[in-house]
Design an enzyme around this catalytic site. Structure first.
Site, PDB file in Angstrom:
ATOM      1  N   SER A  90       0.836  -1.195   0.000  1.00 11.10           N
ATOM      2  CA  SER A  90       0.000   0.000   0.000  1.00 11.10           C
ATOM      3  C   SER A  90       0.878   1.254   0.000  1.00 11.10           C
ATOM      4  CB  SER A  90      -0.971  -0.022   1.179  1.00 11.10           C
ATOM      5  OG  SER A  90      -1.923   1.010   1.073  1.00 11.10           O
ATOM      6  N   HIS A 198      -8.620   1.052  -0.302  1.00 13.02           N
ATOM      7  CA  HIS A 198      -8.561   0.013  -1.332  1.00 13.02           C
ATOM      8  C   HIS A 198      -9.948  -0.557  -1.645  1.00 13.02           C
ATOM      9  CE1 HIS A 198      -4.251   0.320  -1.220  1.00 13.02           C
ATOM     10  NE2 HIS A 198      -4.278   0.133   0.088  1.00 13.02           N
TER      11      HIS A 198
END
Length: 306
Positions: A90, A198
């Site tokens: 991430s 996400h």
């Protein structure tokens, strides 16, 4: 001979006092101060004496993590070491891009500060870690069945065998939690996050973040960078920017990234960060992998790699 991966953790890896190690040396102390100046934050104070709550805010946590990880890796690189591959989880991808000479640490903390500000605007969402469920296909179908009703929920992180993360609207995540437990998940743990990262809830902010990215100086990657979005290698600036935008609302495919790297000959994974969550994930994916976790400058010296 095996190949080496440098890897960098994402949000949640921040810890109080994480910057103490960086102020023990003049070079890293000044670098940290300069990074704070770049984004209008006193990173030095936040990262040395800031509380857990102060470090939790997304637009604080992300630049703090990236600053810490990138500066540690830079100290390692200064001794003549180079990785064969770089991998981030991430927001850790921005530290990985620094290690691949795509962006500078200054640009990285600026980008993730702006990324964090946008993420802070997402409300009504949450995330939960699902542990002890190996049938990912069944989990995917279960989550999709809830999403088909019009609620927003999806798998956000594929971390390692038996561990993934779901993300979406609070009620939808709660519904998915109940269904996944029925299907055999041992535990479903709510994550202490401010939004549904996400997931498609992030999509409205993608164009604004793309505008920020395209105005930033990106260079071609000098080290093989593997993307969370598609578990493939990319090196051109336009590709990297496109993937960083997609990453906002796409699943983090960490497990398949590691599997691809192993296929390419990787057998050593060095994690740079304030804590080492990725090291445990890699061990679950490849039990005999060599793993080194570096969280302080002192550990660099203890490992004999500085």
């Amino acid at each position: 001979m095996g190949k080496t991966v440098w890897m960098f953790p994402g949000q949640g890896s921040q810890t109080p006092g994480m910057g103490q190690t960086l102020i023990t040396q003049d070079e890293t102390r000044q670098a940290l101060a300069d990074l704070g100046t770049r984004i209008g934050l006193d990173l030095t104070t936040l990262m040395t004496t800031g509380t857990k709550d102060e470090l939790k805010a997304t637009d604080i946590a992300q630049p703090a993590i990236v600053a810490h990880s990138a500066l540690l890796a830079q100290q390692y690189a200064a001794q003549g070491h180079t990785p064969d591959f770089v991998l981030g989880h991430s927001v850790g991808e921005y530290s990985a891009l620094v290690a691949a000479s795509v962006i500078t640490p200054s640009e990285a903390v600026y980008l993730v500060r702006e990324r964090g500000k946008l993420m802070n605007q997402v409300t009504g969402g949450t995330m939960a870690a699902v542990i002890g469920m190996n049938d990912v296909e069944a989990a995917h179908h279960a989550v999709e069945s809830i999403a088909a009703t019009g609620e927003i929920v999806q798998i956000a992180n594929y971390n390692c065998p038996g561990q993934f993360v779901i993300s979406g609207q609070i009620a939808a995540v709660e519904s998915a939690t109940a269904k996944l437990k029925e299907l055999g998940a041992k535990r479903v743990l709510p994550l202490d996050v401010s939004g549904a990262f996400h997931s498609s809830l992030m999509t409205p902010f993608a164009p604004r973040f793309e505008d920020i990215l395209v105005s930033s100086p990106f260079e071609a990657a000098k080290t093989k960078f593997i993307s969370n979005v598609d578990s493939a290698f990319h090196d051109q600036p336009d590709e990297l920017i496109r993937l960083l935008v997609q990453q906002l609302y796409s699943p983090v495919r960490f497990e398949s990234c590691v599997e691809r790297l192993i296929e390419e000959g990787a057998d050593t994974f060095i994690e740079f960060g304030p804590s080492s969550p990725l090291s445990g994930l890699v061990k679950r994916i490849k039990k005999d992998a060599k793993i080194i976790s570096i969280t302080t400058l002192e550990q660099l010296e203890a490992e004999g790699i500085r």
